[in-house]
Design an enzyme around this catalytic site. Sequence first.
Site, PDB file in Angstrom:
ATOM      1  N   HIS B  56     -37.514 -13.767   7.673  1.00  0.00           N
ATOM      2  CA  HIS B  56     -37.227 -13.399   9.061  1.00  0.00           C
ATOM      3  C   HIS B  56     -38.267 -12.423   9.611  1.00  0.00           C
ATOM      4  O   HIS B  56     -38.020 -11.747  10.599  1.00  0.00           O
ATOM      5  CB  HIS B  56     -35.849 -12.748   9.162  1.00  0.00           C
ATOM      6  CG  HIS B  56     -34.744 -13.558   8.578  1.00  0.00           C
ATOM      7  ND1 HIS B  56     -34.466 -14.833   9.012  1.00  0.00           N
ATOM      8  CD2 HIS B  56     -33.857 -13.294   7.577  1.00  0.00           C
ATOM      9  CE1 HIS B  56     -33.435 -15.310   8.315  1.00  0.00           C
ATOM     10  NE2 HIS B  56     -33.056 -14.410   7.432  1.00  0.00           N
ATOM     11  N   HIS B 218     -30.807 -19.035   9.527  1.00  0.00           N
ATOM     12  CA  HIS B 218     -31.141 -19.726   8.287  1.00  0.00           C
ATOM     13  C   HIS B 218     -31.010 -21.232   8.477  1.00  0.00           C
ATOM     14  O   HIS B 218     -30.916 -21.985   7.508  1.00  0.00           O
ATOM     15  CB  HIS B 218     -30.206 -19.292   7.155  1.00  0.00           C
ATOM     16  CG  HIS B 218     -30.039 -17.823   7.060  1.00  0.00           C
ATOM     17  ND1 HIS B 218     -29.028 -17.154   7.698  1.00  0.00           N
ATOM     18  CD2 HIS B 218     -30.783 -16.894   6.427  1.00  0.00           C
ATOM     19  CE1 HIS B 218     -29.148 -15.852   7.447  1.00  0.00           C
ATOM     20  NE2 HIS B 218     -30.196 -15.668   6.684  1.00  0.00           N
TER      21      HIS B 218
END
Lengths: 330, 330
Positions: B56, B218
């Site tokens: 991320h 995700h």
Amino acid sequence: MKKLINGVDSVVPDALRGLAAAHPGLRVDVDNQIVLRASGARPGKVGLVSGGGSGHEPLHAGFVGYGMLDAACPGEIFTSPVPDQMIAASEAVNGGAGVLHIVKNYTGDVLNFEMAAELCAEEGVEVASVLVDDDVAVQDSLYTAGRRGTGATLFVEKIAGAMAETGAPLAEVTRVAEAVDARSRSFGVALSACTTPAAGKPTFDLKDTEVELGIGIHGEPGRARSAMRGARELVHTAMDAIDEDMPVSGDNLVMVNGMGGTPLIELYIAFAEVSDYLAGKGARAARSLVGNYVTSLDMQGFSITVCRLDDELTRLWDAPVETPGLRWGR
Amino acid sequence: MKKLINGVDSVVPDALRGLAAAHPGLRVDVDNQIVLRASGARPGKVGLVSGGGSGHEPLHAGFVGYGMLDAACPGEIFTSPVPDQMIAASEAVNGGAGVLHIVKNYTGDVLNFEMAAELCAEEGVEVASVLVDDDVAVQDSLYTAGRRGTGATLFVEKIAGAMAETGAPLAEVTRVAEAVDARSRSFGVALSACTTPAAGKPTFDLKDTEVELGIGIHGEPGRARSAMRGARELVHTAMDAIDEDMPVSGDNLVMVNGMGGTPLIELYIAFAEVSDYLAGKGARAARSLVGNYVTSLDMQGFSITVCRLDDELTRLWDAPVETPGLRWGR
């Protein structure tokens, strides 16, 4: 092709509207495609103007602001801006101390900036130009006679911009801009092609097992196509090409630049390899940037730019900057 | 799969080596996967610790530095860090005023941070926790009971970090962190799936003509799959979802966040539409971020996070920050 756009024909103006909405420190003329500082020209300060095709964001419009550019002229995607944009920008930023055009070496950009400079001179605006040609991959290329201008453009804009803020005369700002270009070398690697909205399909074909070594920022061919390899090997290929052209040593400003579609975590992996490579040559990255700065739309891949620092360039690099794409120290 | 990595197993440590090489202001424990400020704990200052799966970036390690986090604990790709990392980080940043854990609402992260907090308490380190759960897309999701934590994490880290720099006590820092979460809403849209190095193939299938509305960071499923539409329509879908949950009004901090593979020019196009949408509701983006901040590897798409500002939050947002991913005013 899936792109976050409203239509193929409105990409640049729609993005400029967003730029204006997000950054009140900018004055954006959407119709004429000119991005200026909202604060206007500062009397006695050299004005810095750059521009080029869109699709490389944050270059150039994202580097307008204190300590960098006074104006950017975005063209259509991968297309040179026109002289009218450059003339209007130059006149707007001229504070009486002249204007420096920072031009990436692509034939269209060069011709249009030359024409703009001539017409500015006729209007009494003193213009100097610096040509950025840092990409060691190939001598001539699609759209380019000589070396292409890529990552070093950001370094030139930042360092010349810092010099201009000191109130230095046009000759001094030009000198330091040329010094940055002379001391900078770049090399890019593509893991995938990019897709322009107008074309709607990848600009070239690259197999799942291949990379393009020496890619240009519009997807122009590089030196060779090779089998996909690990980050270490790819970085070594790029750094060897740079080192052969200008042996690396001492303190350097190093950018590991993402082409737009490569995750930041991978760029940091590449930076670790660059750092190790430099250490192996007794050199180091005294200053660095890791991220997406000179992009090619959604291309996956990276480029490395190395600029050999001296005290003056280091001081100017460290000077405050406040732009959408680069911001510190102020 | 083409990724700029040395091997599937060394992605996180290799990237941490790069982070350390690029940012001398950080102290990176590569073996234990802990990123700290090089300056160490400041006596009397609340320490801020966050962490979560890697992939991320720049979240979280890229937000360690003055005015934001004191430490980040990166897990493997899309995998929670372990309590040992969190405990070591908490002990390292404890300046005697306690530690705030900033936890994105994913079950693994929550359980591990809870365990770490308990063990810290036994060691005499006072720990408070704030749970970030800003994503309005779905109530429960893969890996999550309740709402997922996404873009607001950055806002919490920045604003709580600024409060901590003032020397405010743990209760105050916690209060403002909770206020940011309570006032923030997010919604994401995927144009493509992401590919984790370990899996080597996209995490889900999405047709060339489809988008996933309400995507998780995700690649978790969202609310619906729909036909690909223009930027304006996609932004309206996202903003309608936010507005239904918390009617937009007044001054807001707005992020148009890229998922990692979307060009910046497209994010600005989206921001223009967000700005227009807000204006239509009599609201505005008084502060904004446009770029890749809370990413999902190479996913193409964007998320919007809106935080309703008040004077206190605005002042704390504007306060100086100096991290790899966010830097201004110092």
